[in-house]
Structures are given as structure tokens and as C-alpha cells.
Motif scaffolding. Structure first.
Motif, PDB file in Angstrom:
ATOM      1  N   ALA A  71       0.815  -1.216   0.000  1.00  0.00           N
ATOM      2  CA  ALA A  71       0.000   0.000   0.000  1.00  0.00           C
ATOM      3  C   ALA A  71       0.848   1.266   0.000  1.00  0.00           C
ATOM      4  O   ALA A  71       0.297   2.369   0.063  1.00  0.00           O
ATOM      5  CB  ALA A  71      -0.927   0.004   1.216  1.00  0.00           C
ATOM      6  N   ALA A 129      -0.101   3.827  -2.590  1.00  0.00           N
ATOM      7  CA  ALA A 129      -1.322   4.535  -2.216  1.00  0.00           C
ATOM      8  C   ALA A 129      -1.033   5.588  -1.155  1.00  0.00           C
ATOM      9  O   ALA A 129      -1.622   6.677  -1.160  1.00  0.00           O
ATOM     10  CB  ALA A 129      -2.370   3.553  -1.716  1.00  0.00           C
ATOM     11  N   GLN A 152       0.522   8.556  -2.904  1.00  0.00           N
ATOM     12  CA  GLN A 152      -0.502   9.296  -3.638  1.00  0.00           C
ATOM     13  C   GLN A 152      -1.374  10.112  -2.687  1.00  0.00           C
ATOM     14  O   GLN A 152      -1.735  11.258  -2.991  1.00  0.00           O
ATOM     15  CB  GLN A 152      -1.363   8.323  -4.441  1.00  0.00           C
ATOM     16  N   ALA A 161     -12.823   5.783   1.334  1.00  0.00           N
ATOM     17  CA  ALA A 161     -12.116   5.378   0.111  1.00  0.00           C
ATOM     18  C   ALA A 161     -10.627   5.244   0.363  1.00  0.00           C
ATOM     19  O   ALA A 161      -9.979   4.305  -0.128  1.00  0.00           O
ATOM     20  CB  ALA A 161     -12.386   6.384  -1.010  1.00  0.00           C
ATOM     21  N   LEU A 162     -10.061   6.168   1.136  1.00  0.00           N
ATOM     22  CA  LEU A 162      -8.626   6.116   1.416  1.00  0.00           C
ATOM     23  C   LEU A 162      -8.276   4.876   2.233  1.00  0.00           C
ATOM     24  O   LEU A 162      -7.275   4.195   1.952  1.00  0.00           O
ATOM     25  CB  LEU A 162      -8.197   7.374   2.179  1.00  0.00           C
ATOM     26  N   ARG A 220      -9.798   2.050   2.204  1.00  0.00           N
ATOM     27  CA  ARG A 220      -9.826   0.901   1.288  1.00  0.00           C
ATOM     28  C   ARG A 220      -8.532   0.801   0.495  1.00  0.00           C
ATOM     29  O   ARG A 220      -7.996  -0.282   0.295  1.00  0.00           O
ATOM     30  CB  ARG A 220     -11.026   1.015   0.331  1.00  0.00           C
ATOM     31  N   ASP A 221      -7.998   1.942   0.069  1.00  0.00           N
ATOM     32  CA  ASP A 221      -6.755   1.947  -0.700  1.00  0.00           C
ATOM     33  C   ASP A 221      -5.578   1.458   0.137  1.00  0.00           C
ATOM     34  O   ASP A 221      -4.646   0.803  -0.375  1.00  0.00           O
ATOM     35  CB  ASP A 221      -6.446   3.350  -1.234  1.00  0.00           C
TER      36      ASP A 221
END
Length: 405
Positions: free
Chosen positions: A364, A367, A370, A399-400, A402-403
Motif C-alpha cells: 500500500a 497509495a 498518492q 475510500a482512502l 480501502r486503498d
């Protein structure tokens, strides 16, 4: 009879926990959640395990509920053995716990103290509908050992309360807060809901202003979730009401954070703000930071040492199990180490203290980079070893997370 899907492993009639759950028992914070499954009416948006008088049926009653819940407290003591487990937090939720007499709630609390002992300075909270209490009731709660009360305000606008099927008048929550303070409660929470169909920005600002003016030291604000099977979902499906809009919800969250911050509240979890460290809900923090708790009541969930279980849902089935000396547990699951790590990330990243960078999986890391580049994670705390959500990151927290998992 048709088979019943457990969605987990069966719970032994004794309620015995796996050996893995008992490892480190007493080293982690320990609390109780007590579910009181009774309501006068069912709110249109609610899918909680609650029952009105007409839905209850035979085999269970409010009058007998305290003694039934106490039987589960005694079961908890048998299951957990002789481990020293002073209870740091107790939370009565529902339903509407304050439909029971304050003496009944105090009896359940007293049983927890007798079986386990309450830690010095233990936090004891009950939820309450504003119309379900009066000054004498609140004084009874305080005398019974409660230290905190949480009122379901939801909105200060009558037309919004009508959509939600709430029964209190718009000004009643503020009166209830004043009555709680007069009774001697130092810690009072107000729950708010935003993005209800028919609510506009001015309605939301008015609700926040009314909540702040009432003088609680804690505010929780949640975006309305339309749950399948509720009256609200049916009305939206028929086209009577519009579906809540995610962009509108984000704007309402920003309004809440700005107004609460200006009034002296600081966020400490994505949906929760408090005026001080002492005002933070310690019971919820126990959930969010991997503590142990026993869930008492129909449909209640418990967690000890990586084993999670949930009780049978109907009050009659719950009472019947306990009357025969059996556990009311319906099913359980034992979490793997990876499951527990991911659950910790999902919960702790929502806190202002964030999550340790070293425990984020290497897969991760892209992610993470990012998220930093997009301004979703704070650079300062992150550089010192923790990933912490920015305000923009809080808007995209689900959402974050989950990433990052």
C-alpha cells in the motif's frame, strides 16, 4: 423448520471463548456495552435491533429486562473466569435505554460493578431520547452511577425531524442538556444527522448553532445513511424523497467542522468533536483502539482478544437462552492476525492520532504516496511515523482506508 444461517461459527452453550481470546486478558482496556432494545416508535431511517410494544410479542418485556441482562453479566463473569478486569467504560445504547426506569439501569450497572469492579473514574454513559427524560429521571441516573448522557438531537428544524420520524420538538434537546447539567452531569453529548432529504445548508447551520448554544461538551455528526428495509428507503424508492447527495454531505461536513472549531470543539474521530480530552467518549475510543468489551442484550456484539461474537436478536429468544443457563450468543468469528491489523487500520486511521506508518502493508506504499501528494494525509505527523488524515482526507476517509488496506 428451515435452517438458520449463522454467518460465523456456533457459540458453545456455555459461552466459552477460545484459548486465543484469553491470552493477554486484563492487559487490554475492558468495557461493557448494554443494549436496551425498546422504542416507543421506530424512526423511519433506523435499522437497529429495536422493538416497539406491538413488535415485541410474548416471552419478553421491559419489566423483566433488567434481571435478564444481569443474568448475562453473571454469565460473562463465569466465561472470563478470575481474571482481574476492572471495567473502564460502560455504555447503554439502543433502542431507547431511558424507556426503562433509572433504577433498572442502575441495577444493571451495579451488577457489572459487583461482578467485575468498576475502575476508578469509570465512564458510564447512556443514550437518551430528549423526550424520554425529565429532571427527576436525570437525577436518578446520576445517583445510580452514570457519568455521561448522550441525547439524540438529529436536527433543530421541525420539517427535518418529521422526515426522520423523530418525535421530540426542535427545542427539547437543548432543554434536556440544561436539565442534565442542572442534575450534575459534566459530560453531555448531542448526536446530529446531516443530509436528510429536504434539509438545506441554512437548516444545517441552524442545527449546529442550536447544538453549540445548548452547551454540550461533545458533538457527534453523521451523514444520513439510507438503509435497506427502512421506511425512509421505501419513500426514496417511491420517489417521495430524493436520495442524499454525497457532494452535499461533504459540504455539510465542512460546515460542521468549521462551526464546531470556532466554538471550541476539536475533532478526534472523523464524526466526533469534543471541547477537551476529558470530554472525549472513552467507550468509543476503547472500540477504536482494540480494547475488549462484552456486549449485553439482544443482538449485542462483544469482542475479546480477537474473538468477536453476536447475540440472538429477538428479546424473547435472548431471555429464553439465559433462563436455561445458556449463552445467548448466536455466532462468532476468530479474527486472524491480518484481519486484526486491517481492522486496526480501518478504525485508528479515523482518529486524530492516526495509524503507525510501519504497520501499513508494503503493497500500500504507493497509495500512501498518492494520498500525501493529494493532500489527504498530513505530512508532519506522517514524517514522524504516523499517517494522519487532513480535513480533505476526512472527507474521503472510507475510500482512502480501502486503498491502504
Amino acid at each position: 423448520m428451515p435452517s438458520v444461517l449463522l454467518d460465523g461459527d456456533a457459540v458453545p452453550a456455555s459461552g466459552e471463548l477460545p484459548a486465543s481470546a484469553r491470552e493477554g486478558l486484563g492487559d487490554r482496556p475492558f468495557g461493557f456495552y448494554v443494549h436496551v432494545p425498546f422504542c416507543v416508535t421506530r424512526c423511519g431511517y433506523c435499522d437497529f435491533n429495536t422493538y416497539t410494544a406491538t413488535e415485541l410479542g410474548p416471552g419478553a418485556s421491559r419489566a423483566d429486562y433488567a434481571e435478564t441482562a444481569i443474568e448475562e453479566v453473571r454469565l460473562a463473569r463465569r466465561v472470563l473466569g478470575d481474571a482481574e478486569l476492572p471495567v473502564e467504560t460502560v455504555f447503554f445504547g439502543g433502542g431507547t435505554p431511558t424507556l426503562l426506569p433509572p433504577g433498572d439501569l442502575a441495577r444493571i450497572l451495579r451488577a457489572i460493578g459487583e461482578e467485575f469492579g468498576l475502575a476508578p473514574g469509570a465512564e458510564v454513559t447512556t443514550e437518551a431520547n430528549p423526550e424520554s427524560v425529565d429532571p427527576a429521571y436525570l437525577e436518578g441516573l446520576l445517583a445510580g452511577g452514570f457519568t455521561r448522557v448522550s441525547f439524540g438531537m438529529q436536527s433543530a428544524r421541525e420539517h427535518v425531524l418529521t422526515v426522520l420520524d423523530r418525535r421530540h420538538t426542535a427545542g427539547r434537546p437543548a432543554e434536556a442538556v440544561r436539565e442534565a447539567h442542572a442534575a450534575g452531569f459534566a459530560h453531555v453529548n448531542l448526536d446530529l444527522i446531516y443530509s436528510t432529504p429536504g434539509e438545506d445548508d441554512d437548516d444545517w447551520r441552524a442545527s449546529l448553532a442550536a447544538a453549540i448554544e445548548a452547551g454540550p461538551d461533545h458533538v457527534s455528526a453523521y451523514s444520513l445513511i439510507v438503509e435497506e428495509g427502512t421506511r425512509l428507503a421505501a419513500r426514496i424508492r417511491r420517489g417521495e424523497l430524493p436520495m442524499p447527495d454525497d457532494d452535499v454531505a461533504a459540504d455539510r461536513y465542512l460546515i460542521a467542522d468549521a462551526m464546531l472549531a470556532e466554538a471550541g470543539f476539536s475533532w478526534y474521530e472523523v464524526s466526533n468533536w469534543a471541547t477537551s480530552e476529558e470530554a472525549r467518549c472513552r467507550h468509543n475510543l476503547l472500540y477504536w483502539t482494540g480494547g475488549d468489551w462484552w456486549g449485553v442484550g439482544p443482538g449485542a456484539h462483544g469482542h475479546v482478544g480477537g474473538t468477536r461474537w453476536w447475540n440472538v436478536k429477538h428479546p424473547a429468544a435472548y431471555a429464553s437462552r439465559l433462563a436455561t443457563g445458556s449463552s445467548p450468543g448466536h455466532a462468532r468469528e476468530v479474527l486472524s492476525e491480518e484481519d486484526r491489523r486491517m481492522e486496526r487500520l480501518m478504525l485508528e486511521l479515523r482518529l486524530d492520532s492516526g495509524f503507525p506508518l510501519a504497520e501499513i502493508a508494503p503493497s500500500a506504499r504507493t497509495a500512501v504516496a498518492q494520498a500525501l501528494g493529494n493532500g489527504l494525509l498530513a505530512t508532519g505527523p506522517f514524517a514522524s511515523g504516523r499517517a494522519v488524515l487532513t480535513l480533505k482526507g476526512r472527507l474521503l476517509a472510507d475510500a482512502l482506508i480501502r486503498d491502504l488496506t
